[in-house]
Design an enzyme around this catalytic site. Structure first.
Site, PDB file in Angstrom:
ATOM      1  N   LYS A 197       1.567  -2.631 -16.407  1.00  0.00           N
ATOM      2  CA  LYS A 197       2.709  -2.148 -15.640  1.00  0.00           C
ATOM      3  C   LYS A 197       3.995  -2.547 -16.362  1.00  0.00           C
ATOM      4  O   LYS A 197       4.110  -3.665 -16.889  1.00  0.00           O
ATOM      5  CB  LYS A 197       2.654  -2.767 -14.242  1.00  0.00           C
ATOM      6  CG  LYS A 197       3.706  -2.278 -13.261  1.00  0.00           C
ATOM      7  CD  LYS A 197       3.450  -2.915 -11.897  1.00  0.00           C
ATOM      8  CE  LYS A 197       4.467  -2.534 -10.847  1.00  0.00           C
ATOM      9  NZ  LYS A 197       4.172  -3.168  -9.535  1.00  0.00           N
ATOM     10  N   SER A 242       4.082  -0.266  -5.766  1.00  0.00           N
ATOM     11  CA  SER A 242       4.850   0.127  -6.936  1.00  0.00           C
ATOM     12  C   SER A 242       4.022   0.227  -8.220  1.00  0.00           C
ATOM     13  O   SER A 242       4.501   0.723  -9.235  1.00  0.00           O
ATOM     14  CB  SER A 242       5.984  -0.888  -7.158  1.00  0.00           C
ATOM     15  OG  SER A 242       5.466  -2.185  -7.444  1.00  0.00           O
ATOM     16  N   SER A 247       1.728  -3.657  -3.322  1.00  0.00           N
ATOM     17  CA  SER A 247       2.010  -2.873  -4.523  1.00  0.00           C
ATOM     18  C   SER A 247       0.865  -2.802  -5.518  1.00  0.00           C
ATOM     19  O   SER A 247       0.946  -2.035  -6.481  1.00  0.00           O
ATOM     20  CB  SER A 247       3.261  -3.413  -5.222  1.00  0.00           C
ATOM     21  OG  SER A 247       4.403  -3.122  -4.457  1.00  0.00           O
TER      22      SER A 247
END
Length: 562
Positions: free
Chosen positions: A126, A206, A230
């Site tokens: 990420k 996210s 997330s």
């Protein structure tokens, strides 16, 4: 984490996976069902290897016998990124050093000096995890210049374990902590990530890009981060596995923060065994203990022990438990007690998935009882104000290590003066509220965080104890809503909050679907019960058999599914 270590647990899972095996490619295609689409055109992979379903132990076995190299595997994933990712926009960039790392792994395999189970395995990160050789942006143009000076601690551990850092994934900008009406999966750097199952639906946030990339088989594993939901929500909504570890088990050093009191990175994969093997590499009791002590979190647990030249599937511990693990998939749920928290607010279709799930678990020998963890309304009332104060403190500390805006005030001004940051939504209300929030030295804030910690821990501990449970289960997510910048998200999903606020582990595994849209089952356990939770998750995964490949449909139905 209990009496069993992560290393022992993963050795047991590996032994079981190698003994029971997975179907060959033809059988796997049949399992997808008559409606499943073939691999997208132009994505020829590795002969004899189905990238959708192959596990790390199977890949390591092939690399050990010389029938596969990390270079071949890495090139196959890079080709898939090039040909498939234009549909979903999940990968921001690939690493210029990926093929070099793969070649080094191949040399170690030839010499018999394998560093561990992730040696030669392609991993996506990420893009809020620092990498010295690639930009780390948190999705924001404010950080899109020079890369950080050093890797995040977790990246250092991945590199030392021989993992191939394949690239960086898109995310909800600033991990969805900028606007009061954000659109998950959107960032100014990467645009909008799409759900691979239905392209006009949202991937949740996210860790949107990490989950969508895994669903599309663009890497073997990926790293996400979570403050509240997330990791697990994107995992559920994209039909993959995501583990939020106990707070402090994985070092947060070098990860763009929201709150040291709740933030953690964690592994994501298409199956539980790969998730567990990745956690074994990420966990670091020395680095994590310092980070946890600084944040007031729990002490971390001893990390895995590895020996040079031995990959996990060759570990003697695997042989010691092989006989027991051969039957684990069939017997792993027998006698287990699971509390089902239904959350009817997520809609009747999701509740029907939970009913079917409970039936399957009971048929496997589990005892499923209905529960409602207490204190949820108070947790919802307190969490957001506490996070505002913590974000102001922690983002200022992080920005002080990077070139660009040096604090939250400068970041707010950057967004005001850069129209590219406003192309999906213009608001930065959370930034502004955080700037005005009481400092973390304020007695009112301290009382709020103390109450949050107390009530969230009690919420889970009391429920587990009252019903003598091994875990609490709940729906991870509703069916994915239609992505709409003007409306924003439709994502009030309370199941992740108790474990997130308490710092306890949670794990999402595929449970089923509503029409074409995946729904996950969120499993939660007590503090530092990651080992037990992953073992239970492997048994649940085997019983539910809910994974299926995405079909990249343009749309289905209409409106925001709920």
């Amino acid at each position: 984490m209990g009496k069993k270590s992560i290393a022992a647990m993963t050795a047991a899972l590996v032994a079981g996976s190698l003994l029971t095996g997975v179907p060959h490619a033809g059988a796997q295609a049949a399992e997808r069902g008559p409606d499943a689409s073939p691999q997208p055109a132009g994505t020829a992979g590795v002969p004899g290897v189905d990238l959708d379903t192959v596990t790390i132990p199977e890949l390591q076995a092939r690399m050990a016998d010389g029938s596969l190299t990390s270079s071949t595997l890495t090139k196959a994933y890079l080709r898939r990124i090039e040909t498939v990712d234009p549909k979903i926009h999940s990968v921001l960039r690939t690493s210029p050093n990926a093929l070099r790392a793969a070649a080094a792994s191949d040399a170690r395999h030839r010499r018999g000096k394998v560093l561990g189970p992730l040696d030669g395995i392609p991993v996506l990160l990420k893009d809020n995890v620092n990498t010295r050789d690639m930009p780390t942006t948190a999705g924001s143009l404010a950080l899109a210049g020079n890369p950080p000076d050093t890797d995040a601690v977790l990246v250092t551990r991945l590199r030392k374990a021989g993992a191939v850092i394949l690239g960086k994934t898109n995310l909800s900008e600033w991990a969805n902590f900028r606007s009061a009406k954000p659109t998950s999966g959107w960032s100014a750097v990467g645009g909008q990530t799409n759900n691979p199952y239905v392209l006009d639906r949202n991937p949740c946030g996210s860790s949107s890009g990490s989950a969508a990339a895994l669903a599309a088989s663009l890497a073997q594993v990926a790293i996400g981060t979570e403050t509240d939901g997330s990791i697990v929500c994107p995992a559920g909504m994209n039909g993959v596995v995501g583990h939020k570890p106990s707070l402090g088990l994985v070092s947060p050093s070098g990860v763009v923060p929201i709150s040291a009191e709740q933030d953690t990175a964690g592994p994501m994969a298409r199956n539980v065994i790969d998730t567990a093997l990745t956690l074994e590499v990420l966990s670091d009791h020395q680095g994590s203990r310092g980070d946890a002590a600084r944040s007031g979190g729990p002490k971390a647990l001893p990390g895995p022990r590895s020996r040079p030249g031995a990959s996990s599937h060759q570990d003697p511990a695997a042989g010691q438990v092989a006989g027991r693990m051969a039957g684990q998939a069939a017997t792993g749920l027998r006698g287990k007690r699971i509390g089902l928290w239904r959350l009817p607010s997520l809609g009747p279709d999701v509740d029907a998935v939970m009913t079917r799930t409970a039936t399957k678990l009971r048929k496997a020998g589990a005892v499923v009882v209905e529960v409602t963890p207490p204190y949820q309304a108070r947790l919802a009332e307190l969490e957001f104000p506490a996070l505002l104060s913590e974000f102001h403190r922690d983002i200022n500390a992080y920005l002080g290590t990077r070139k660009g805006p040096r604090n939250l005030a400068e970041l707010i001004e950057f967004n005001r003066t850069h129209p590219e940051e406003q192309t999906c939504f213009a608001g930065q209300e959370l930034f502004e509220k955080a700037r005005a929030a009481p400092p973390t030295t304020d007695p009112g804030y301290k009382a709020m965080r103390a109450e949050l910690k107390n009530l969230s821990s009690r919420s889970l501990d009391e429920t587990l104890a009252a019903h003598h449970l091994d875990a609490i289960a709940a729906p991870t997510n509703p069916p994915a809503w239609t992505t709409d910048c003007a409306r924003g998200d439709n994502d009030v999903i309370p199941s992740s909050t108790p474990a997130a606020v308490a710092g306890y582990p949670s794990l999402s595994v595929p449970a089923g679907s509503v029409n074409e849209l995946p729904v996950g089952l969120l499993l939660m356990a007590g503090n530092h019960q990651d080992t037990e939770l992953l073992s239970l998750g492997a048994a649940v995964e085997h019983r539910l058999k809910a994974w299926r490949a995405p079909r990249y449909l343009p749309t289905i139905g209409s409106g925001a599914a709920r």
